[in-house]
Write an enzyme that holds these catalytic residues in place. Structure first.
Site, PDB file in Angstrom:
ATOM      1  N   PHE A   4      16.302  43.327  20.945  1.00 13.57           N
ATOM      2  CA  PHE A   4      16.339  44.185  19.432  1.00 13.57           C
ATOM      3  C   PHE A   4      17.296  45.232  18.766  1.00 13.57           C
ATOM      4  O   PHE A   4      18.300  45.659  19.391  1.00 13.57           O
ATOM      5  CB  PHE A   4      15.764  45.728  19.763  1.00 13.57           C
ATOM      6  CG  PHE A   4      15.085  46.655  19.397  1.00 13.57           C
ATOM      7  CD1 PHE A   4      13.638  46.172  18.525  1.00 13.57           C
ATOM      8  CD2 PHE A   4      15.355  47.887  19.314  1.00 13.57           C
ATOM      9  CE1 PHE A   4      13.758  47.508  17.136  1.00 13.57           C
ATOM     10  CE2 PHE A   4      15.080  49.343  18.063  1.00 13.57           C
ATOM     11  CZ  PHE A   4      13.825  48.308  17.026  1.00 13.57           C
ATOM     12  N   GLY A   5      17.438  44.889  17.691  1.00 15.62           N
ATOM     13  CA  GLY A   5      18.047  45.311  16.618  1.00 15.62           C
ATOM     14  C   GLY A   5      17.427  46.606  15.821  1.00 15.62           C
ATOM     15  O   GLY A   5      15.805  45.782  15.206  1.00 15.62           O
ATOM     16  N   TYR A   6      18.195  47.017  15.326  1.00 17.11           N
ATOM     17  CA  TYR A   6      18.185  48.784  14.097  1.00 17.11           C
ATOM     18  C   TYR A   6      18.525  48.082  13.209  1.00 17.11           C
ATOM     19  O   TYR A   6      18.474  49.486  12.444  1.00 17.11           O
ATOM     20  CB  TYR A   6      17.553  49.787  15.274  1.00 17.11           C
ATOM     21  CG  TYR A   6      18.764  49.879  16.214  1.00 17.11           C
ATOM     22  CD1 TYR A   6      19.375  51.061  15.660  1.00 17.11           C
ATOM     23  CD2 TYR A   6      19.279  49.902  17.020  1.00 17.11           C
ATOM     24  CE1 TYR A   6      20.769  51.465  15.620  1.00 17.11           C
ATOM     25  CE2 TYR A   6      20.556  50.008  17.984  1.00 17.11           C
ATOM     26  CZ  TYR A   6      20.864  51.032  17.343  1.00 17.11           C
ATOM     27  OH  TYR A   6      22.065  51.396  18.254  1.00 17.11           O
ATOM     28  N   GLY A   7      20.129  47.667  13.205  1.00 17.48           N
ATOM     29  CA  GLY A   7      20.564  48.027  11.983  1.00 17.48           C
ATOM     30  C   GLY A   7      21.613  46.780  11.153  1.00 17.48           C
ATOM     31  O   GLY A   7      20.284  46.084  11.157  1.00 17.48           O
ATOM     32  N   SER A   8      22.221  46.545  11.639  1.00 24.91           N
ATOM     33  CA  SER A   8      22.468  44.714  10.734  1.00 24.91           C
ATOM     34  C   SER A   8      21.825  43.747  11.560  1.00 24.91           C
ATOM     35  O   SER A   8      21.577  43.175  10.762  1.00 24.91           O
ATOM     36  CB  SER A   8      24.112  44.753  10.695  1.00 24.91           C
ATOM     37  OG  SER A   8      24.847  45.107  12.035  1.00 24.91           O
ATOM     38  N   GLU A  52      29.443  43.885  18.942  1.00 29.64           N
ATOM     39  CA  GLU A  52      29.239  46.039  19.047  1.00 29.64           C
ATOM     40  C   GLU A  52      30.371  46.109  19.469  1.00 29.64           C
ATOM     41  O   GLU A  52      29.656  47.580  20.358  1.00 29.64           O
ATOM     42  CB  GLU A  52      27.698  45.652  19.416  1.00 29.64           C
ATOM     43  CG  GLU A  52      26.256  45.037  18.835  1.00 29.64           C
ATOM     44  CD  GLU A  52      26.682  45.659  17.480  1.00 29.64           C
ATOM     45  OE1 GLU A  52      27.254  46.418  17.358  1.00 29.64           O
ATOM     46  OE2 GLU A  52      26.158  44.535  16.413  1.00 29.64           O
TER      47      GLU A  52
END
Length: 318
Positions: free
Chosen positions: A79-83, A160
């Site tokens: 799950f990605g919520y930024g870049s 990250e």
């Protein structure tokens, strides 16, 4: 038509002509700025760069591989919520829009390796615990084939590395698909906890964060690009969804760009031009070389933010 950068010989010729005419020396920095720097640096910088082609094809193109591996029970979801929403630089076999419950997205993490550097950190997002029944964070889940998950997770662990740790939780699709049975998807995501060295601490006020974003850049580009890309992606992928923190930051950074950036850049360049004219050997050749290096640095990636940061620091110290 874009301005053509001057050559070192043009800079030298200008200095010699200025001295020959007997003009007042205190006018030289202003004249150099007006003739060599102003037009080149007056161009507007990026305010929104999320790829429209990527966003428009989101539902039509589920994988970024020509021949994706077949799904298996051993696959994992990220799950990605930024870049990661707009920059998935790893192979995936499916992607879906959705959200996770019980979190708030905040620009509370310093970035010293992507959107900033150690001496001038930028700001990127992490998640904070919120109300499990009210708060949700929208983003994109990517399905990683079992045969590729080792390499992808190693890549993301490195990407990250500046304070983010893996955790697992449930992801809910948006909008809900009729083919799904309503069950959430187990996903892996990366969260920067308050215990990591790059956590921004209690400097949380939107104007402070906005100024930091406005004047920061790193190896991955300007910090403002990250902010505007995320806002564009949220607007296109999740129409009607509200993220007050993100919206306030976008509005504040745009105000900095429209209202403060022109005079801050001018003040910064006049300061740097004056220093270039005064330090070292007084010969016109040496001055021309220093001015040329200043012009080149100003136009390099991160050069604008370097000037803005320096001028903001001088104003704070004054």
């Amino acid at each position: 038509m874009e301005a053509t950068p001057p050559t070192p010989s043009q800079m030298l010729a200008y200095l010699e002509e200025f001295r020959r005419t007997g003009a007042a020396s205190d006018q030289l920095p202003n004249d150099i700025y007006r003739n060599f720097f102003a037009e080149i640096l007056a161009k507007k910088t990026l305010t929104s760069a999320a790829s429209n082609s990527l966003l428009e094809s989101f539902d039509a193109v589920a994988s970024n591989q020509e021949v994706p591996p077949s799904p298996t029970d051993e696959d994992v979801w990220i799950f990605g919520y930024g870049s990661l929403v707009w920059k998935a630089d790893f192979p995936y076999i499916d992607r879906r829009r959705g959200f996770v419950w019980g979190f708030k997205r905040r620009f509370y993490q310093h970035s010293i390796d992507h959107r900033g550097i150690p001496e001038r950190p930028g700001r990127v997002v992490t998640l904070l615990p919120g109300d499990p029944s009210q708060d949700r964070v929208y983003g994109v889940a990517y399905r990683i084939a079992a045969s590729q998950k080792g390499a992808v997770l190693d890549h993301l662990d490195y990407r990250e590395k500046n304070g983010y740790e893996r955790c697992s939780l449930h992801f809910h699709e948006y909008p809900k698909t009729s083919s799904a049975d309503g069950e959430p998807i187990q996903v892996i995501m990366y969260v920067a906890t308050q215990a990591n060295d790059s956590y921004a601490g209690d400097v949380w006020q939107v104007p402070c964060i906005a100024r930091q974003i406005f004047s920061s850049a790193g190896p991955s580009g300007p910090n403002r690009e990250y902010l505007f890309n995320l806002a564009t992606a949220m607007e296109k992928l999740f129409p009607g969804a509200v993220d007050d923190h993100l919206g306030e930051l976008v509005a504040s950074v745009r105000r900095f760009i429209d209202e403060d950036e022109p005079h801050l850049l001018e003040g910064a360049l006049l300061q740097e031009i004056s220093v270039a004219l005064q330090e070292g050997e007084p010969s016109h050749q040496d001055q021309a070389e220093r001015l040329q290096k200043l012009l080149e640095r100003s136009q390099q990636p991160g050069g604008r933010e370097w000037l803005l940061h320096g001028q903001l620091m001088r104003k704070n110290e004054a």
